[in-house]
Enzyme design. Structure first.
Site, PDB file in Angstrom:
ATOM      1  N   HIS A  55       0.849  -1.192   0.000  1.00 35.72           N
ATOM      2  CA  HIS A  55       0.000   0.000   0.000  1.00 35.72           C
ATOM      3  C   HIS A  55       0.883   1.240   0.000  1.00 35.72           C
ATOM      4  O   HIS A  55       1.986   1.245   0.561  1.00 35.72           O
ATOM      5  CB  HIS A  55      -0.916   0.008   1.229  1.00 35.72           C
ATOM      6  CG  HIS A  55      -1.930  -1.089   1.211  1.00 35.72           C
ATOM      7  ND1 HIS A  55      -3.245  -0.893   0.857  1.00 35.72           N
ATOM      8  CD2 HIS A  55      -1.819  -2.415   1.499  1.00 35.72           C
ATOM      9  CE1 HIS A  55      -3.896  -2.032   0.927  1.00 35.72           C
ATOM     10  NE2 HIS A  55      -3.052  -2.978   1.308  1.00 35.72           N
ATOM     11  N   HIS A  88      -2.739  -5.125   8.678  1.00 31.08           N
ATOM     12  CA  HIS A  88      -1.682  -4.146   8.378  1.00 31.08           C
ATOM     13  C   HIS A  88      -1.436  -3.304   9.629  1.00 31.08           C
ATOM     14  O   HIS A  88      -1.618  -2.084   9.626  1.00 31.08           O
ATOM     15  CB  HIS A  88      -2.060  -3.290   7.176  1.00 31.08           C
ATOM     16  CG  HIS A  88      -2.000  -4.020   5.877  1.00 31.08           C
ATOM     17  ND1 HIS A  88      -0.838  -4.173   5.150  1.00 31.08           N
ATOM     18  CD2 HIS A  88      -2.971  -4.682   5.180  1.00 31.08           C
ATOM     19  CE1 HIS A  88      -1.085  -4.875   4.054  1.00 31.08           C
ATOM     20  NE2 HIS A  88      -2.374  -5.204   4.057  1.00 31.08           N
ATOM     21  N   ARG A 120       6.331 -15.150  23.707  1.00 24.53           N
ATOM     22  CA  ARG A 120       6.110 -14.214  24.809  1.00 24.53           C
ATOM     23  C   ARG A 120       5.293 -12.998  24.380  1.00 24.53           C
ATOM     24  O   ARG A 120       4.880 -12.203  25.234  1.00 24.53           O
ATOM     25  CB  ARG A 120       7.449 -13.751  25.396  1.00 24.53           C
ATOM     26  CG  ARG A 120       8.153 -14.808  26.231  1.00 24.53           C
ATOM     27  CD  ARG A 120       9.330 -14.223  27.010  1.00 24.53           C
ATOM     28  NE  ARG A 120      10.361 -13.724  26.112  1.00 24.53           N
ATOM     29  CZ  ARG A 120      11.366 -14.479  25.636  1.00 24.53           C
ATOM     30  NH1 ARG A 120      11.443 -15.758  25.970  1.00 24.53           N
ATOM     31  NH2 ARG A 120      12.282 -13.959  24.843  1.00 24.53           N
ATOM     32  N   HIS A 165       2.659 -16.819   0.962  1.00 26.11           N
ATOM     33  CA  HIS A 165       2.351 -16.037   2.152  1.00 26.11           C
ATOM     34  C   HIS A 165       2.556 -16.832   3.435  1.00 26.11           C
ATOM     35  O   HIS A 165       2.967 -16.268   4.454  1.00 26.11           O
ATOM     36  CB  HIS A 165       0.901 -15.539   2.091  1.00 26.11           C
ATOM     37  CG  HIS A 165       0.683 -14.376   1.185  1.00 26.11           C
ATOM     38  ND1 HIS A 165       0.591 -14.508  -0.184  1.00 26.11           N
ATOM     39  CD2 HIS A 165       0.547 -13.050   1.444  1.00 26.11           C
ATOM     40  CE1 HIS A 165       0.410 -13.320  -0.723  1.00 26.11           C
ATOM     41  NE2 HIS A 165       0.379 -12.419   0.242  1.00 26.11           N
ATOM     42  N   ASP A 177      -6.534 -12.921  -1.948  1.00 26.10           N
ATOM     43  CA  ASP A 177      -5.756 -11.676  -2.028  1.00 26.10           C
ATOM     44  C   ASP A 177      -5.179 -11.531  -3.428  1.00 26.10           C
ATOM     45  O   ASP A 177      -4.097 -10.956  -3.630  1.00 26.10           O
ATOM     46  CB  ASP A 177      -4.651 -11.643  -0.970  1.00 26.10           C
ATOM     47  CG  ASP A 177      -4.095 -10.238  -0.726  1.00 26.10           C
ATOM     48  OD1 ASP A 177      -4.729  -9.262  -1.179  1.00 26.10           O
ATOM     49  OD2 ASP A 177      -3.025 -10.110  -0.106  1.00 26.10           O
TER      50      ASP A 177
END
Length: 394
Positions: A148, A202, A234, A258, A280
């Protein structure tokens, strides 16, 4: 359209796995379901009869139509480029079994994004396979912007949110935002109030921030694991927050790029019944390698993998189709019914579409006929067969 009967198939849905099954469509709706030769009872002489075994082999599989919550294009066309591009990309994905889809729009200025959401609203009014729009931006975290344009990222102010919702005229169905941005909590409430599903993505949010967003009403984790903090022992981050929150859907891109296949399997195990397989996909899906444009940014597609041109070489969407995602999930160890659920009933439930995602009597007659190795042979949307699906998707 009249009556259609599909028989001699293994019927796989989220709730059933039935051998030697049949389904009857009457017009746009499912009118009957059964097994064996009982399909002959009540079938009109003028009905179209499809012998699944003859079309797709003795181990033929019949599923509900696939639903994609997140895709940006295909067949060389980007959904940001208007109605003709939307229809061209949708035709490609429909041939691969995706009977219904949201039209995902990448980050742009508020003015441009509003104009594009209005185009999607126009198409959705005439093309029932378009379920509305998914705005992936501009309310994203610059540190996890992916493909983006960081210059166009903004806070989700009430004015910006209302402008986009108004432009979509009730068809903005999903909005991805980073919950740590100022105004995000109010935006989540506003989106929920209008029937839009807020999505976390995002983002730099930690576990607590993401969990707070889901508790406030966010219902989707956009492409889980990607463009967000990793699942650390953690600092479990947004993936763990989504998995821990009942009702939240986790998008998964099972393209082998991905996510590692074992990560896909773990996601299904961590959030059973809440995974939605998404593509996507960008314009290069079903199209040759080369240079493309996504949201004004140049993208290089090499060996089917899309990455931003120059700079970070970040992954820029995929070239995936949902039938390929189905095969990859099964190869990763996900059961076929669970993988089918992630393509059908889970995305339908996420959008509140109780007439889609299954093949029970009264549902919309969306169906996909596949071979035993899960290659698409025929596709129906609202009882109408998609011409050329077998040839295009084989």
């Amino acid at each position: 359209m009249g009556m259609t009967v599909i028989h001699s198939a293994r019927l796989v849905t989220a709730a059933t796995d039935t051998p030697d099954a049949w389904v009857r469509f009457d017009g746009s709706r499912v009118a009957g379901v059964g097994s064996g030769d009982t399909w002959r009872d009540g079938t009109d002489a003028a009905a179209v009869v499809v012998d699944a075994a003859a079309v797709a082999g003795d181990d033929a599989v019949l599923t509900p139509g696939f639903i994609d919550l997140h895709g940006h294009g295909g067949a060389g066309a980007s959904y940001d480029d208007g109605a003709d591009a939307i229809r061209r990309g949708r035709a490609l994905h429909r041939a691969h079994g995706t009977t219904r889809a949201l039209i995902s729009l990448v980050t742009a200025s508020i003015d441009d994004l509003a104009a594009r959401a209005a185009v999607v609203a126009d198409v959705a009014a005439t093309d029932a396979d378009v379920l509305g729009s998914h705005l992936e931006g501009p309310f994203l975290d610059p540190a996890h912007k992916g493909a983006h344009d960081g210059r166009l990222l903004v806070d989700p102010t009430p004015e910006a949110v209302d402008r986009l919702l108004a432009a979509g005229r009730g068809t903005v169905r999903q909005v991805t935002l980073a919950p740590e941005r100022p105004g995000a909590t109010a935006a989540i409430a506003r989106l929920r109030a209008t029937g839009t599903v807020p999505a976390v993505g995002h983002t730099s949010a930690d576990y607590d921030q993401a969990r707070a967003a889901f508790d406030a009403g966010a219902g989707i984790l956009t492409h889980a694991f990607n463009a967000m903090p990793a699942l650390h022992h953690r600092a479990p981050g947004p993936v763990a927050a989504a998995a821990a929150t009942p009702g939240v859907t986790l998008e998964v891109i099972a393209d082998g790029v991905h996510l590692h296949p074992e990560t896909v399997r773990i996601a299904f195990a961590a959030a059973p019944g809440r995974i939605a397989l998404v593509t996507d996909a960008m314009a290069a899906a079903g199209h040759p390698d080369g240079r493309y444009v996504l949201g004004g940014l140049e993208v290089d597609v090499e060996a089917g993998v899309a990455r931003l041109h120059g700079g970070t070489r970040a992954i820029a969407g995929s070239t995936l189709t949902q039938d390929t995602a189905l095969r990859r999930c099964v190869a990763a160890g996900v059961t076929l019914p669970d993988a089918v659920r992630a393509l059908t009933s889970t995305p339908a439930r996420t959008l509140g579409r109780h007439d889609l995602g299954d093949l029970r009597i009264g549902m919309l007659a969306d169906a996909v006929l596949l071979t035993g190795d899960l290659r698409v042979r025929q596709v129906w949307t609202a009882g109408a067969r998609t011409p050329g699906a077998a040839e295009d998707a084989a």
